[in-house]
Design a protein around this motif. Structure first.
Motif, mmCIF file in Angstrom:
data_model
loop_
_atom_site.group_PDB
_atom_site.id
_atom_site.type_symbol
_atom_site.label_atom_id
_atom_site.label_comp_id
_atom_site.label_asym_id
_atom_site.label_seq_id
_atom_site.Cartn_x
_atom_site.Cartn_y
_atom_site.Cartn_z
ATOM 1 N N ASP A 1 0.794 -1.120 0.034
ATOM 2 C CA ASP A 1 0.171 -0.039 -0.259
ATOM 3 C C ASP A 1 0.751 1.156 0.232
ATOM 4 N N SER A 2 2.029 1.141 0.596
ATOM 5 C CA SER A 2 3.171 2.457 0.318
ATOM 6 C C SER A 2 4.415 1.672 0.634
ATOM 7 N N ILE A 3 5.413 2.717 0.042
ATOM 8 C CA ILE A 3 6.801 2.087 0.256
ATOM 9 C C ILE A 3 7.357 3.510 0.725
ATOM 10 N N THR A 4 7.987 3.088 2.059
ATOM 11 C CA THR A 4 8.896 4.311 2.678
ATOM 12 C C THR A 4 10.372 4.234 2.481
ATOM 13 N N VAL A 5 11.153 5.009 2.299
ATOM 14 C CA VAL A 5 12.623 5.038 1.961
ATOM 15 C C VAL A 5 13.026 6.087 3.401
ATOM 16 N N MET A 6 14.083 5.663 3.791
ATOM 17 C CA MET A 6 14.739 6.675 4.737
ATOM 18 C C MET A 6 15.945 5.909 5.199
ATOM 19 N N ASN A 7 16.803 7.119 5.953
ATOM 20 C CA ASN A 7 17.986 6.480 6.345
ATOM 21 C C ASN A 7 18.332 6.859 7.815
ATOM 22 N N ASP A 8 19.572 6.527 8.348
ATOM 23 C CA ASP A 8 19.814 6.516 9.769
ATOM 24 C C ASP A 8 20.532 7.910 10.139
ATOM 25 N N THR A 9 20.544 8.804 9.262
ATOM 26 C CA THR A 9 21.069 10.068 9.288
ATOM 27 C C THR A 9 20.213 11.122 10.365
ATOM 28 N N CYS A 10 19.182 10.429 10.988
ATOM 29 C CA CYS A 10 18.389 11.247 11.849
ATOM 30 C C CYS A 10 18.283 10.631 13.240
ATOM 31 N N PHE A 11 17.995 11.566 14.064
ATOM 32 C CA PHE A 11 17.869 10.823 15.573
ATOM 33 C C PHE A 11 16.056 11.097 15.543
ATOM 34 N N GLY A 12 15.500 9.885 16.177
ATOM 35 C CA GLY A 12 13.993 10.047 16.226
ATOM 36 C C GLY A 12 13.376 8.618 16.055
ATOM 37 N N PRO A 13 12.268 8.277 15.966
ATOM 38 C CA PRO A 13 11.226 9.433 15.909
ATOM 39 C C PRO A 13 11.102 10.039 17.389
ATOM 40 N N LEU A 14 11.047 11.444 17.488
ATOM 41 C CA LEU A 14 10.601 12.139 18.671
ATOM 42 C C LEU A 14 9.310 11.820 19.211
ATOM 43 N N TRP A 15 8.360 11.632 18.314
ATOM 44 C CA TRP A 15 7.082 11.357 18.626
ATOM 45 C C TRP A 15 6.477 10.125 17.888
ATOM 46 N N ASP A 16 5.301 9.648 18.251
ATOM 47 C CA ASP A 16 4.545 8.612 17.455
ATOM 48 C C ASP A 16 4.301 8.944 15.996
ATOM 49 N N MET A 17 4.737 7.955 15.193
ATOM 50 C CA MET A 17 4.523 8.110 13.603
ATOM 51 C C MET A 17 3.499 7.737 13.458
ATOM 52 N N THR A 18 2.594 6.782 14.075
ATOM 53 C CA THR A 18 1.302 6.337 13.891
ATOM 54 C C THR A 18 0.366 7.446 12.983
#
Length: 582
Positions: A88-105
């Motif tokens: 239903d969706s494809i997410t691309v991300m990397n580890d160059t960030c700190f977080g998640p600071l808050w719930d992503m849902t």
């Protein structure tokens, strides 16, 4: 929802940072499948941890070619481009960030339920002369409709392995958005920066230059390089994260301490040892005490009674005649110890290193010595020793508990003794004289991380080398096999190999991927004392004397002779021209 996450990891020291594990733990419940793609080597132990704890489904190891976009491409190839539309969706991300600071849902629900959104991200970059408006690539999520499109498939299939970061930015980061918007798709971001106020910013990149705005707009990720680039306000950013979220800022401190120097000012503000209580049974603990002054042995034995853990005591001394005196004091205290006569060379440091065969059998080691000050007033050594005992010996129970609770803690040092805050003994000039010996030892130990000790104004050290350490954290120092002929005879010069070792401990542990903590001095002094001390000078104007020993030597002096007068003349001419015009 059936979601796919393609997660790219890279660590220049080939380790797995704790903030990455936390990130995966928090992101994992959102996704049906998580592909972990590492652009740097990762140990079998770390891979087993990720898969054994079900934090990832697939693991791809690849060379760091083409950076993140080529890695995401390879992740799509792993799934199969023809199978991407199954999600239903494809997410691309990397580890160059700190977080998640808050719930992503809630963020996923908001964007996925909006029919006006086909793809989305965290922050965007406004159109400039150099770039088109685009979503910044550290986090991108695409709907099934986008993934199924020819525009999406064509873009990702044709990603090349560029070797220059700027090529990746020019061809991919700035183009993925326009490729999809040109195909008729629409996007949104958590923080739309296009019309945001850029007052005081060097560049309209909010993710890098304005962490305050990132927090204000509740962007759940803050970039690693943003912390590094905004060190002047980082203490307040960390405090705000603690106030507004449940994110453990120690993960930020840990990672930044390992990928950069571990003693930046904003990091030191977070390095005080916190109270802890752990089960210390089964821990193998050694205590090394160098007894030069036998009359001070009782003071240490009294302090050792506060230990709630089993330990083996190793005592070294300089001459055989003191052995019987030491044995008598031990017998009176019903205390056993292994006693070694190591000679009067190398003070307390070389005797400790001579116990390599004994100490390497232990998990944790405490190193202390009977400190007096023959060079200064009685109170110098007296205050120094008593404060060090109160910082490192008496609180040993919670020091060891911290070791047990934090795997990456390798060293606990004492805070600065009060004598050194009332008196300016350590200064940049003297420290610079020790830097060459530090560099020489660093090279001899074969350390992996690059560091220029000559550029440091001063060093974080445990004064007097009182220290608790995990043996593995200082293993290179013991493996150096320092000999008596490597150490100058007494009286020691101010830039001896022993002074270099005293200053190297924190950095040796850093090279071994260990962090350090500071045990706070119970003697509370107002920082106004430091302010007075650091600003002492003999006149009202800055001194003009220049020491070229550490400013380029003869070449530096020659440049100073030419450039200095030239700049002075330029200034004079400029001021005269200004006066003539006015």
């Amino acid at each position: 929802m059936k979601r796919l996450l393609l997660y790219v990891h890279f660590n220049k020291y080939q380790s797995l940072s704790s903030h990455v594990i936390y990130q995966l733990e928090k992101m994992r419940p959102l996704f049906s499948r998580l592909v972990f793609i590492s652009n740097s080597p990762i140990s079998a132990k770390d891979q087993e941890y990720l898969q054994g704890n079900h934090l990832i489904d697939d693991f791809l190891q690849r060379e760091n070619i083409g950076f993140d976009f080529a890695a995401w491409r390879d992740g799509m190839n792993h799934i199969g481009f023809e199978n991407l539309a199954d999600y239903d969706s494809i997410t691309v991300m990397n580890d160059t960030c700190f977080g998640p600071l808050w719930d992503m849902t809630p963020i996923y629900h908001r964007f996925e339920n909006d029919p006006e959104i086909d793809f989305w991200g965290m922050t965007n970059f406004r159109k400039t002369a150099a770039f088109q408006e685009h979503i910044q690539s550290y986090y991108l999520s695409f709907s099934k409709e986008v993934v199924s499109s020819q525009a999406f498939q064509h873009f990702w299939i044709n990603v090349q392995n560029y070797t220059a970061v700027q090529d990746v930015i020019d061809h991919y980061e700035t183009q993925v958005t326009t490729s999809l918007t040109d195909a008729g798709f629409k996007y949104k971001t958590v923080f739309d920066t296009v019309d945001a106020d850029t007052t005081g910013m060097l560049h309209p990149d909010f993710s890098y230059y304005n962490p305050t705005a990132i927090l204000k707009h509740k962007v759940p990720f803050i970039k690693v390089k943003t912390i590094d680039a905004n060190q002047h306000i980082t203490p307040y950013i960390l405090h705000q994260i603690e106030l507004e979220s449940e994110y453990p800022v120690d993960l930020i401190v840990s990672h930044m301490s390992k990928i950069n120097h571990p003693d930046f000012k904003y990091l030191l503000g977070r390095k005080y040892l916190q109270p802890a209580q752990a089960d210390l049974s089964g821990q193998k603990v050694a205590v090394h005490l160098h007894v030069f002054y036998v009359d001070l042995l009782q003071e240490f034995l009294d302090a050792f009674r506060a230990f709630d853990f089993a330990y083996d005591l190793f005592i070294t001394t300089d001459i055989e005649a003191k052995r019987s005196e030491i044995e008598a004091v031990l017998a009176e205290n019903q205390t056993s110890a292994a006693i070694f006569v190591t000679g009067n060379i190398g003070r307390d440091v070389l005797p400790m290193l001579k116990l390599k065969e004994q100490l390497e059998q232990y998990d944790y080691v405490g190193h202390f010595h009977t400190k007096k000050s023959k060079e200064a007033d009685f109170w110098a050594g007296e205050s120094w020793r008593k404060e060090l005992i109160s910082m490192l010996v008496r609180p040993a129970n919670h020091i060891l508990s911290n070791f047990v609770q934090h795997e990456d803690l390798g060293l606990v040092i004492a805070d600065i003794p009060s004598f050194f805050r009332y008196n300016k003994i350590v200064d940049a000039y003297n420290e610079h004289q020790i830097a060459p010996a530090m560099k020489d030892l660093w090279q001899k130990m074969g350390m992996q991380k690059s560091i220029d000790f000559g550029a440091f104004p001063t060093f974080v050290m445990s004064y007097g080398t009182y220290v608790w350490f995990k043996y593995d954290a200082l293993k290179p120092l013991f493996d150096l096999d320092l000999k008596e002929e490597d150490v100058p005879a007494e009286p020691l010069p101010q830039n001896s190999v022993l002074h270099a070792i005293e200053r190297l401990l924190v950095y040796i542990a850093w090279d071994r991927q260990y962090d350090f903590r500071i045990s706070q001095n119970p003697v509370a002094l107002t920082p106004f004392i430091d302010n007075k001390l650091l600003n002492e000078r003999g006149d009202a104007l800055p001194h003009t004397y220049v020491n070229f020993d550490h400013l380029g030597g003869i070449k530096g002096a020659a440049k100073y002779i030419i450039i200095g007068p030239a700049r002075a003349m330029k200034y004079i001419v400029k001021r005269l021209m200004h006066k003539m015009k006015s």
